[in-house]
Design a protein around this motif. Structure first.
Motif, short mmCIF file in Angstrom:
data_model
loop_
_atom_site.label_atom_id
_atom_site.label_comp_id
_atom_site.label_asym_id
_atom_site.label_seq_id
_atom_site.Cartn_x
_atom_site.Cartn_y
_atom_site.Cartn_z
N THR A 174 0.86 -1.19 0.00
CA THR A 174 0.00 0.00 0.00
C THR A 174 0.89 1.23 0.00
N MET A 175 0.30 2.41 -0.20
CA MET A 175 1.08 3.63 -0.15
C MET A 175 1.68 3.85 1.24
N ILE A 176 0.94 3.49 2.27
CA ILE A 176 1.44 3.62 3.65
C ILE A 176 2.70 2.77 3.82
N LYS A 177 2.66 1.54 3.28
CA LYS A 177 3.83 0.66 3.38
C LYS A 177 5.00 1.17 2.54
N THR A 178 4.68 1.80 1.40
CA THR A 178 5.74 2.35 0.54
C THR A 178 6.46 3.48 1.27
N LEU A 179 5.71 4.37 1.90
CA LEU A 179 6.33 5.46 2.67
C LEU A 179 7.10 4.91 3.86
N ASP A 180 6.61 3.82 4.43
CA ASP A 180 7.31 3.20 5.56
C ASP A 180 8.65 2.60 5.13
N LEU A 181 8.71 2.08 3.88
CA LEU A 181 9.99 1.59 3.34
C LEU A 181 11.02 2.71 3.32
N VAL A 182 10.58 3.89 2.87
CA VAL A 182 11.49 5.05 2.82
C VAL A 182 11.91 5.43 4.24
N ARG A 183 10.97 5.44 5.15
CA ARG A 183 11.25 5.79 6.55
C ARG A 183 12.30 4.86 7.14
N PRO B 214 -3.08 6.76 -6.85
CA PRO B 214 -2.85 6.40 -5.44
C PRO B 214 -2.61 7.62 -4.55
N ILE B 215 -1.97 8.67 -5.11
CA ILE B 215 -1.72 9.89 -4.34
C ILE B 215 -3.04 10.63 -4.10
N TYR B 216 -3.86 10.70 -5.13
CA TYR B 216 -5.16 11.36 -5.05
C TYR B 216 -6.02 10.70 -3.97
N HIS B 217 -6.00 9.36 -3.96
CA HIS B 217 -6.82 8.64 -2.97
C HIS B 217 -6.27 8.80 -1.55
#
Length: 279
Positions: free
Chosen positions: A78-87, A106-109
């Motif tokens: 998910t996008m949340i998991k993608t940002l968590d990878l970066v974190r 995905p950004i819009y949603h």
């Protein structure tokens, strides 16, 4: 506004070499394996990392990247998991730029404001959103720039001199030149054609120009890096990931190291280009 992307290109310029940009899809084949690959990319020679945001309808991508996106989504990315990878990546590496690449949906949603806030907090440096033209800059581009995130635009062989100023107007970080018409991974770039196109773009901007689509081998990476500020490789890397998966879609023992080994040969090709040209 100065970002990690700006700092990295400043460093590359000082060292007199082109950059190597590696693309992987976040969460492919699963979140933990994806993190291990992501973590290993700088050591394998990646100067900048493009992290694909998985999406169900990746229309500009070829079969390789499409398949990687679907593998990631199937594994629950998910996008949340993608940002968590970066974190997680940022805990050990605060210098290597990470650019998220993909589509606006995905950004819009997620919500633009919430997405930018969370992306900045996670340590994202730039965005490449392939389906938002300059006419839609108010949607994401201008808010991203205001948040301190580079908005990187694509230029293509069909972007003529009349269109180019609009494409470059709010672009920052670097310009991504798509060296072939069509989808990712479908053909090979010709250095001679690329050189002329890079020079043409540089007449309109001081930004670095990196070249992707159709760069699959160390030799091609070297040819492109000799005439541009950087070479991007995506399909060849996601193909290498796929080749290491067993019948259950799990990474075989030693697979991550072999994928990173390929990245190193590609990076070495790009990094050796200017040196070879000077000799």
């Amino acid at each position: 506004m100065s970002t990690r992307v700006d700092a990295r290109f400043g460093k590359l310029k000082k060292e007199g070499r082109a950059g190597f940009v590696a693309f992987i899809t976040a969460g492919d084949p699963d979140v933990e394996t994806s993190f291990e690959i992501l973590k290993g990319l700088p050591g394998a020679g990646a100067d900048i990392i493009e992290l694909g945001m998985p999406f169900t309808d990746p229309m500009a991508d070829g079969p390789s990247v499409q398949a990687s996106s679907l593998r990631a989504l199937k594994a629950g990315q998910t996008m949340i998991k993608t940002l968590d990878l970066v974190r997680r990546f940022r805990k050990d590496d605060n210098e290597t730029p990470i650019v998220l690449m993909g589509y606006y949906n995905p950004i819009y949603h997620y919500g633009v404001e919430a997405f930018l806030k969370d992306a900045v907090e996670a340590g994202v440096d730039g965005l490449i959103v392939v389906d938002l033209p300059p006419e839609e800059d108010d949607e994401l581009c201008l808010p991203a720039l205001k948040a301190g995130v580079n908005f990187i635009r694509l230029a293509t062989p069909t972007t003529d001199d009349k269109r180019l100023p609009a494409v470059l107007a709010n672009t920052s970080g670097f310009v991504y030149y798509v060296s072939i018409t069509g989808i990712t991974g479908s053909a090979s770039a010709k250095a001679q054609d690329v050189s002329a196109s890079v020079q043409r773009i540089k007449r309109y901007t001081d930004l670095p120009v990196v070249v992707g689509f159709g760069v699959k081998t160390p030799e091609q990476a070297a040819e492109i890096a000799a005439v541009a500020d950087g070479a991007v490789v995506g399909s060849a890397i996601v193909d290498a990931v796929k080749a290491e998966l067993d019948e259950n879609g799990k990474m075989r023992a030693g697979g991550t190291a072999r994928v990173l080994g390929l990245v190193k040969t590609l990076a070495d090709g790009a990094h050796g280009a200017r040196k070879a040209a000077a000799e």
